[in-house]
Each structure stands twice: as C-alpha cells, then as structure tokens.
Design an enzyme around this catalytic site. Structure first.
Site, PDB file in Angstrom:
ATOM      1  N   LYS A 111       0.840  -1.208   0.000  1.00 28.10           N
ATOM      2  CA  LYS A 111       0.000   0.000   0.000  1.00 28.10           C
ATOM      3  C   LYS A 111       0.871   1.253   0.000  1.00 28.10           C
ATOM      4  O   LYS A 111       0.574   2.237  -0.675  1.00 28.10           O
ATOM      5  CB  LYS A 111      -0.933   0.002   1.223  1.00 28.10           C
ATOM      6  CG  LYS A 111      -2.169  -0.855   1.029  1.00 28.10           C
ATOM      7  CD  LYS A 111      -3.264  -0.065   0.339  1.00 28.10           C
ATOM      8  CE  LYS A 111      -4.167  -0.882  -0.565  1.00 28.10           C
ATOM      9  NZ  LYS A 111      -4.892  -1.957   0.022  1.00 28.10           N
ATOM     10  N   LYS A 194      -7.315 -16.092 -13.140  1.00 33.43           N
ATOM     11  CA  LYS A 194      -8.489 -16.026 -12.266  1.00 33.43           C
ATOM     12  C   LYS A 194      -9.350 -14.808 -12.567  1.00 33.43           C
ATOM     13  O   LYS A 194      -8.894 -13.849 -13.190  1.00 33.43           O
ATOM     14  CB  LYS A 194      -8.052 -16.029 -10.811  1.00 33.43           C
ATOM     15  CG  LYS A 194      -7.273 -14.788 -10.402  1.00 33.43           C
ATOM     16  CD  LYS A 194      -7.231 -14.677  -8.893  1.00 33.43           C
ATOM     17  CE  LYS A 194      -6.900 -13.272  -8.505  1.00 33.43           C
ATOM     18  NZ  LYS A 194      -7.197 -12.782  -7.236  1.00 33.43           N
ATOM     19  N   LYS A 197     -11.091  -8.325  -9.811  1.00 30.68           N
ATOM     20  CA  LYS A 197     -11.380  -6.936 -10.169  1.00 30.68           C
ATOM     21  C   LYS A 197     -10.179  -6.287 -10.853  1.00 30.68           C
ATOM     22  O   LYS A 197     -10.333  -5.588 -11.847  1.00 30.68           O
ATOM     23  CB  LYS A 197     -11.781  -6.158  -8.926  1.00 30.68           C
ATOM     24  CG  LYS A 197     -12.887  -5.231  -9.351  1.00 30.68           C
ATOM     25  CD  LYS A 197     -13.408  -4.282  -8.376  1.00 30.68           C
ATOM     26  CE  LYS A 197     -14.476  -4.898  -7.516  1.00 30.68           C
ATOM     27  NZ  LYS A 197     -14.186  -4.739  -6.116  1.00 30.68           N
TER      28      LYS A 197
END
Ligand code: TRP
Length: 328
Positions: A111, A194, A197
């Site tokens: 992050k 897979k 998003k």
C-alpha cells in the site's frame, strides 16, 4: 459453539469469483458456527472515500450478501463503524504492537508503494484494527483469503501478547479458515488465471442476462481440438471449469465427449455456459435489486446486527478493562 467473525471490504460489487469463494463459505458457515459478519467501512478510510459514498457502499455490499443467502437471524451482519467498542480495543492493542513489526507487513509495504503520498498511520495499524474486529468477539475462526495471512498472524500476535502481558489466557488465538481450500477457483474468461477486479474480467452478480451472455461469448478460444482425446489447453479448460460449476453433470459430459471426438463447437459451449450462468445469477440479481430498493430493511438488518455485535464486544471490553486495571 465456535465463534466465527469475518470482515468484508465494501469495495464495489460482488463477482462470480467472490460468490464461489468467500460468499459461499460464509453462507455454509452460518449453519455450522456462531457467526458474525461485518462491513469494514473503517478500514476503507485508509483511502479517504467521499463522505456521500460511505453509507451507500455499505448498503450495496449488504444487499448483495443478503441476496446470496446470508441469513441475519443465523449470522448477524453489521457495519463496523456502528460498533464503537472496537476502537477502545484497537487503542489497547496498539500499545502492544511495535512499529517495526507493523512496517514489515507486506500489505502495508504494498500500500505504501501504491499510495506514496498517503502512507497514513491508519494504514500502518490496519492489522491492529483487524485484530480488534476479531478479538472483541473472542472469535476462534476467521474465514479469509490467502492475502490475509500476515494480518491474521498479527491478530494472533495481539492475542498472545495481551495474554502474556497480563498472565491470563483471555483471548483465544484466532485461526485462519481458508475458503479457497474448499472453493472452486473461478477462472477469467480472457485467458488469465483467475477472475478478479484488478484483472478487469469479472462477471458481476448485478450483470443482466445480456451482459453476462456478451462476456461469455467473448471468451478467448483457439482453433479447436486437433486430435481425439487430447489434453485441453488452459483457456479451453477454463471454459470447462465454468461448465462444471454452472451446468448439470450430463451437460458437462456431453461437451466433454464432443471435445474428445473433435466435434466440439466453441459457440455451442459458450451458449450453454451463458444460459446456465444466467439461470444461476438471475434470481440472485432479482434479490439484490429487491434489497437495494428497500433501504429501510437494509438499515434495520444492520442496526439489529450492530446490537448483537455491541453486546458481544462490550462483554469483552468489560473484561479487558478489568484485566488492564481500569475501573469497569
Ligand atoms: N482485511 C480484510 C480484507 O482485506 C477485511 C477485514 C477487516 C477483515 N477486518 C477483518 C477480515 C476482520 C476478517 C476479520 O479482506
């Protein structure tokens, strides 16, 4: 009965990967354990969402989980920010967590790299807040994805350290419950491994039949089977995985035989998948729309969930205050 708690990040809409992963295991667990689920809207503050989106994002995800079969009578579902007891525990736990160990958490480092201008303290103490979510209910099991491994390790550290400091086996060490071990993985239809998003290849539970059909028909394929009984390349195997998940066993067998004798037409296979997928998603979508239109009901469910959660957390906090030495 063993206690189970899990948090759901209110980030957009559920797709088939979520449905066959987290959502289905939550629904299964509500019959086996003493479950509580919550929408982690405090955690979402690390990215500074717009005030006008906070409540609506929580309602969106709540409607979708309910439509998928979470029964609030079996598993209360609440919004994290409605249970302020969590914050008190978060503070106490933070006193026992060290900068160094928090800085080493990979999700923090990631992050920090993604948002270098916003490496806030909330991001650093994300694992402590998550530990407070779990420990306030003295939960035993936490259904999470593999990406939460380190956060769960921190939650166990919080529990262990607290118990050790005060010499009392108060918090059980919460165990990971990986739904991915049991769930089928939903592949992407764009040839990627897979559905996700960030991969941008999702079929959403809110998609209408036309959208679903279009997405399935666009799935990448190849020139077709070249010799009888050959092994299927990954992109074709992906389609068969879909077929296995959404269609009847004899339908799967029919197309499997067609592959094996080299008479398979991908168009037919895709049409079959699209039709069966629409039949699966259609009723869920209808329920999502019904719940979404009834915000009074959604808010009532969240309010009732929060009452149960507050009671559970308050009982823990009374003990925690006593153990630390505060007036109860
Ligand atoms: N960190 C979790 C995620 O990103 C969400 C979450 C917050 C959570 N608090 C939790 C999960 C407590 C389990 C238990 O998916």
């Amino acid at each position: 009965m063993e206690k189970v708690v899990s948090g759901i990040r209110p980030t957009g809409n559920l797709h088939l990967g979520n449905y066959f992963g987290a959502v289905k295991s939550f629904v299964a667990m509500q019959d086996q354990y003493d479950c509580m689920f919550f929408i982690a809207d405090w955690h979402s503050l690390t990215t500074h969402p717009k005030p006008e989106n906070i409540i609506s994002s929580a309602r969106t995800i709540l409607a979708e989980y309910l439509a998928c079969g979470i029964d609030p009578k079996k598993a209360p579902i609440y919004v994290q920010s409605d249970v302020k007891e969590t914050l008190e525990l978060y503070l106490y736990l933070n006193m026992n967590m060290y900068m160094g160990e928090l800085e080493r958490v990979t999700t923090f480092k990631e992050k920090a790299r993604q948002q270098p201008d916003n490496v806030n303290a909330g991001l650093l103490t994300y694992p402590t807040l998550m530990a407070a979510d779990i420990l306030q209910h003295r939960a035993h099991k936490v259904p999470v994805g593999k990406d939460q491994e380190q956060n769960m390790e921190m939650a166990r550290t919080c529990a262990r350290r607290f118990n050790h400091i005060y010499g009392e086996e108060f918090f059980p060490e919460p165990q990971n419950y990986y739904f991915s071990d049991k769930a089928v993985k939903i592949p992407g239809l764009d040839g990627s491994g897979k559905m996700g998003k960030s991969e941008g290849n999702c079929i959403y539970l809110r998609d209408d039949d036309k959208t679903i059909t279009k997405k399935v028909m666009k799935a990448v394929t190849d020139a077709g089977p070249q010799s009888p009984n050959s092994e299927r390349p990954q992109i074709i195997e992906n389609l068969f995985t879909f077929l296995k998940i959404v269609s009847a066993p004899d339908t799967y067998q029919y197309f499997d035989e067609k592959w094996n004798d080299c008479t398979l037409r991908y168009g037919d296979l895709k049409k079959q998948i699209a039709a069966d997928l629409c039949a699966l998603v259609g009723p869920i979508r209808e329920r999502i729309n019904e719940y979404s239109a009834n915000t009074d009901l959604l808010d009532k469910i969240a309010r009732e969930g929060a009452e149960v959660a507050r009671e559970s957390a308050a009982a823990t906090l009374r003990e925690v205050r006593r153990i630390i030495g505060f007036r109860v």
